[in-house]
Design a protein around this motif. Structure first.
Motif, PDB file in Angstrom:
ATOM      1  N   VAL A 170      -4.346   2.326  -3.646  1.00 38.66           N
ATOM      2  CA  VAL A 170      -4.417   2.524  -1.983  1.00 38.66           C
ATOM      3  C   VAL A 170      -5.837   2.853  -1.481  1.00 38.66           C
ATOM      4  O   VAL A 170      -5.896   2.060  -0.506  1.00 38.66           O
TER       5      VAL A 170
ATOM      6  N   GLN B  68       0.888   4.284  -2.640  1.00 40.44           N
ATOM      7  CA  GLN B  68       1.081   5.766  -2.255  1.00 40.44           C
ATOM      8  C   GLN B  68       2.018   6.409  -2.573  1.00 40.44           C
ATOM      9  O   GLN B  68       1.906   7.766  -3.236  1.00 40.44           O
TER      10      GLN B  68
ATOM     11  N   GLY C 202       0.002   5.888   5.126  1.00 39.81           N
ATOM     12  CA  GLY C 202      -0.941   5.665   4.154  1.00 39.81           C
ATOM     13  C   GLY C 202      -2.234   6.137   4.319  1.00 39.81           C
ATOM     14  O   GLY C 202      -2.742   7.012   3.440  1.00 39.81           O
TER      15      GLY C 202
ATOM     16  N   VAL D 128       0.921  -1.072  -0.049  1.00 38.04           N
ATOM     17  CA  VAL D 128       0.030   0.085  -0.081  1.00 38.04           C
ATOM     18  C   VAL D 128       0.696   1.335   0.097  1.00 38.04           C
ATOM     19  O   VAL D 128       0.561   2.202  -0.850  1.00 38.04           O
TER      20      VAL D 128
END
Length: 393
Positions: A125, A117, A160, A113
């Motif tokens: 994401v 990003q 994230g 993830v």
């Protein structure tokens, strides 16, 4: 045209029953400048000015900026906002309802993830975040490897969840929920200064976005992360960079310069690194210097700094997008550089559309440029960007 943030500013002023002269005087600007901000002829792209206007109008800064975020249509990445919101609400209530899996598997998913990003693949994401948030908190509640899971939570929610929400222009309350969850995880890691520093970075940015400048400065100054390891050195550098931006918003020139000098010295010692996915290093410091100069209203200085930064040396697409975006933002306020500004912003848009279409500062910059656009090829590029951002063209 009275687009986005300027229209919201005018609506609030009218609702408060205050004249241009009164509000401008309280904010420390001229009535004509305030009128141009409201009409979109000037971009409202400095946190310090937003805070001054909010104080003059007796509202929170987010009352001014939030109105600029609603746009027609959806980017692909925005379709996950509802699921992310529900996941954050669920874990905040202690009912994540996720799937248990071992820390090793979760670590790999977090890495995937954060790589997406970093590469500005925001739709990827957004699709992955809701389940990852729920599963991380489910594993923590089940009593697994607490230290590993808590570190993963700090990392995921700052780099994230919070970063993604800010990039796609989500409401600030969602990003603040993510920062709060990261802070709670860091507090449970009482002997982990690096996790504390990462959490402070996220919390500081959340406070900066809300206009709580003094509290943001205190938060960023609190961690004592040190520089004994490469990881600690890079996190110290990121806190210094964030502190410099807050100092610029506060108008504290001495602290701004001291923080930037400290970050530069740490970057020279560390070289380019990627501890906790921050990408701290000499090239990245250059982009931050541009942002700090822009926050201080020094557009010519930001453009000068841009010429000294090699965008090809920047560590990731997200940093490259930031470079072109800030360069365009600087050129937009310089005489006879508007066409160059459009071209810089177009480069940023090609890398990360959401960072141009959904950020209130950038929508304000586009509106200002649009008011001056010519009917030529560059003007067509600008009108295309403005249309994709949901502005009236």
């Amino acid at each position: 045209m009275t687009p986005g943030i300027g229209r919201t500013l005018r609506q609030i002023r009218h609702a408060r029953g205050k004249s241009l002269t009164v509000v401008a005087g309280l904010a420390g600007i001229s009535p004509s400048y305030l009128s141009r901000l409201e009409s979109g002829d000037r971009a409202l792209d400095r946190r310090s000015l937003i805070v001054a206007l909010a104080n003059a109008l007796d509202v929170a800064p987010t009352e001014i900026t939030s109105g600029a975020l609603a746009t027609p249509g959806e980017l692909d990445e925005e379709r996950s906002l509802g699921a992310v919101r529900l996941a954050l609400l669920a874990v905040s209530m202690g009912e994540p309802c996720g799937e248990w899996m071992p820390a090793e598997a979760l670590t790999a998913r977090v890495s995937d993830v954060l790589a997406a990003q970093r590469d500005c693949r925001y739709a990827v994401v957004g699709e992955a975040l809701p389940a990852l948030i729920r599963d991380l908190h489910t594993a923590l509640a089940a009593g697994g490897d607490q230290r590993t899971l808590l570190r993963l939570l700090v990392l995921t929610h700052v780099q994230g969840t919070q970063a993604w929400l800010m990039d796609v222009g989500a409401p600030l309350d969602l990003a603040w929920q993510a920062a709060t969850l990261a802070r709670h995880a860091a507090e449970r890691l009482a002997d982990d200064p690096v996790a504390e520093a990462a959490s402070a970075f996220g919390t500081g940015f959340g406070l900066l976005g809300a206009g709580a400048l003094d509290l943001a400065a205190q938060t960023l100054a609190a961690p004592r992360v040190g520089t004994a390891t490469g990881e600690q050195l890079q996190l110290s550098g990121m806190l210094a960079l964030a502190s410099s931006l807050v100092a610029a918003a506060r108008g504290d020139q001495r602290e701004r310069a001291a923080a930037l000098d400290h970050a530069t010295e740490l970057a020279e010692r560390s070289g380019d690194g990627d501890a906790w996915w921050f990408g701290f290093g000499p090239a990245n410091v250059g982009v931050w210097r541009m942002s700090v100069a822009l926050e201080a209203g020094e557009h010519a200085e930001a453009a000068r700094i841009a010429q000294s930064v090699d965008p090809d040396a920047l560590p990731s697409p997200t940093r490259k997008a930031a470079y072109w975006r800030e360069y365009g933002r600087a050129l937009a306020r310089l005489p006879k550089r508007h066409e160059d500004a459009v071209l810089m912003l177009r480069r940023a848009e090609r890398i990360a559309p959401a960072r141009i279409h959904r950020h209130p500062f950038m929508r304000s910059v586009l509106a200002e440029l649009l008011a001056k656009a010519k009917r030529d090829a560059v003007g067509r590029e600008l009108r295309g960007m403005a249309f994709r951002a949901g502005l009236t063209v």
